[in-house]
Design an enzyme around this catalytic site. Structure first.
Site, PDB file in Angstrom:
ATOM      1  CD  GLN A  17      11.934   5.785  -3.346  1.00  0.00           C
ATOM      2  OE1 GLN A  17      10.827   5.984  -3.242  1.00  0.00           O
ATOM      3  NE2 GLN A  17      12.560   5.973  -2.329  1.00  0.00           N
ATOM      4  NE  ARG A  37       2.970   5.746  -7.044  1.00  0.00           N
ATOM      5  CZ  ARG A  37       3.435   5.401  -6.099  1.00  0.00           C
ATOM      6  NH1 ARG A  37       2.710   4.661  -4.931  1.00  0.00           N
ATOM      7  NH2 ARG A  37       4.723   5.620  -5.465  1.00  0.00           N
ATOM      8  CG  HIS A  44       9.306   4.690  -7.985  1.00  0.00           C
ATOM      9  ND1 HIS A  44       8.863   5.906  -8.168  1.00  0.00           N
ATOM     10  CD2 HIS A  44       9.087   4.220  -6.739  1.00  0.00           C
ATOM     11  CE1 HIS A  44       8.141   6.258  -6.996  1.00  0.00           C
ATOM     12  NE2 HIS A  44       8.311   5.330  -6.343  1.00  0.00           N
ATOM     13  NE  ARG A  82      10.147   9.445  -3.442  1.00  0.00           N
ATOM     14  CZ  ARG A  82       8.936   8.866  -3.815  1.00  0.00           C
ATOM     15  NH1 ARG A  82       8.457   8.051  -2.882  1.00  0.00           N
ATOM     16  NH2 ARG A  82       8.152   8.929  -4.907  1.00  0.00           N
ATOM     17  CB  CYS A 107      11.424   2.438  -2.353  1.00  0.00           C
ATOM     18  SG  CYS A 107      10.662   0.807  -2.745  1.00  0.00           S
ATOM     19  CG  ASP A 116      10.635  -2.494  -3.962  1.00  0.00           C
ATOM     20  OD1 ASP A 116       9.787  -2.467  -3.256  1.00  0.00           O
ATOM     21  OD2 ASP A 116      10.334  -2.417  -5.196  1.00  0.00           O
TER      22      ASP A 116
END
Ligand code: CP
Ligand code: NVA
Length: 329
Positions: free
Chosen positions: A138, A108, A135, A317, A272, A231
């Site tokens: 996700q 990340r 991402h 996730r 998310c 988001d």
């Protein structure tokens, strides 16, 4: 031919066919069932996985750690400080060191180019756990959750409200294009995804039957939607000075009950996470003190409503990241 993802890396979902994405989603569902039934196999026994985080995380880190441990693997976590990476050692050299010790690398960070450099030099699968641009892990959790709730992806209308040019907007648009969904990026024009990526997704859409749109009007966009998604307005790594401009631009794009009522009756709200829906965070409190807002991208009413599936999404996730590691390592 059977789907075989062994040895592959997850750079972006652009690299994966709809069939491969469906395979990952099916595997994630099977692994979730196995965990619930208590008969999970240890497919990653004896494997070692390193998690490289240049930015903070709750869900992604925990999902990778628990998924690896559930499957019998060992994990090393290297956080934003404490390793040589980037400061005294290049990504290229780090990749060649870690590739000799580990069977898989999660990364990340900021630059998408860093993930690509790791993939090029590590010699083992590398998983993109978020960059400024994408991402992808996700999106698999999101699509798994939509299938659980609505049985299918094809033709479902998913509207993303907010900074649509960022990692989440980009990745949802790519995923929707691949899976034949109706994606709408709803934001002021300056926050729409890069035109080259829109064009690329529209090309994919021609083959999959997806619809890819950008729209400035929230009422038009939310009409008949199956999923309203948002988001944070300012992403990790962006300077604090951006807040004032984003608040001005995005306040009309907050997901509230008016938008929920304008969508399908059984519309789902997704995010998310982490989300600014109340004042119970230090950043939320600072923004309140400075700008007077007590909720931002989503109202607390929507976040806590029956439409909200954000914690199912967060749980998934784990199962979807497990599917990525089990199939690619
Ligand atoms: N959604 C997500 O990636 O959360 P974290 O930043 O907590 O990993
Ligand atoms: N766009 C957000 C996503 C967090 C999961 C960020 O990059 O901070």
């Amino acid at each position: 031919m059977a789907v075989n993802l062994k040895g592959r890396s997850l750079r972006t979902l652009l690299d994966f066919s709809p069939r491969e994405i469906n395979y990952l989603l099916d595997l994630a569902r099977d692994l979730k069932r196995a965990k619930y039934a208590g008969n999970e196999a240890k497919n990653l026994k004896g494997k070692n996985i390193v998690l490289l985080f240049q930015k903070d995380s709750t869900r992604t880190r925990c999902a990778f750690e628990v998924a690896a441990l559930d499957q019998g693997a060992h994990v090393t976590y290297l956080g934003p400080s404490g390793s040589q990476m980037g400061k005294k050692e290049s990504i290229k050299d780090t990749a060649r060191v870690l590739g000799r010790m580990y069977d898989g690398i999660e990364f990340r960070g900021y630059k998408q180019n860093d993930v690509e450099e790791l993939i090029k030099y590590a010699g083992v699968p590398v998983f993109n756990g978020l960059t400024d641009q994408y991402h992808p892990t996700q999106i698999l959790a999101d699509f798994m959750t939509i299938i659980e709730q609505k049985k299918s992806l094809k033709g479902r209308k998913l509207v993303f409200f907010g900074d649509a040019k960022n990692n989440m907007g980009n990745s949802l648009m790519i995923g929707a294009a691949k899976m034949g969904m109706h994606f709408v990026g709803c934001a002021p024009k300056e926050l729409w995804p890069d035109q080259n990526l829109i064009n690329q997704c529209k090309t994919i859409a021609k083959e999959t039957g997806a619809i890819i749109e950008c729209e400035e009007d929230p009422m038009k966009a939310s009409k008949d939607a199956d999923v309203l998604y948002t988001d944070v307005w300012v992403s990790m790594g962006e300077p604090d000075e951006v807040w004032a401009q984003r608040i001005k631009l995005l306040t009309p794009y907050q997901i509230n009950m008016k938008l929920i009522k304008n969508a399908k009756e059984d519309v789902s709200f997704m995010h998310c996470l982490p989300a600014f829906h109340d004042l119970e965070t230090t950043t939320g409190q600072e923004i309140h003190d400075k700008f007077g807002l007590s909720e931002m991208e989503v109202t607390n009413e929507v976040f806590e409503s029956k439409h909200s599936i954000v914690f199912e999404e967060a749980e998934n996730r784990l199962h979807s990241i497990k599917a990525i590691m089990v199939s690619m390592i």
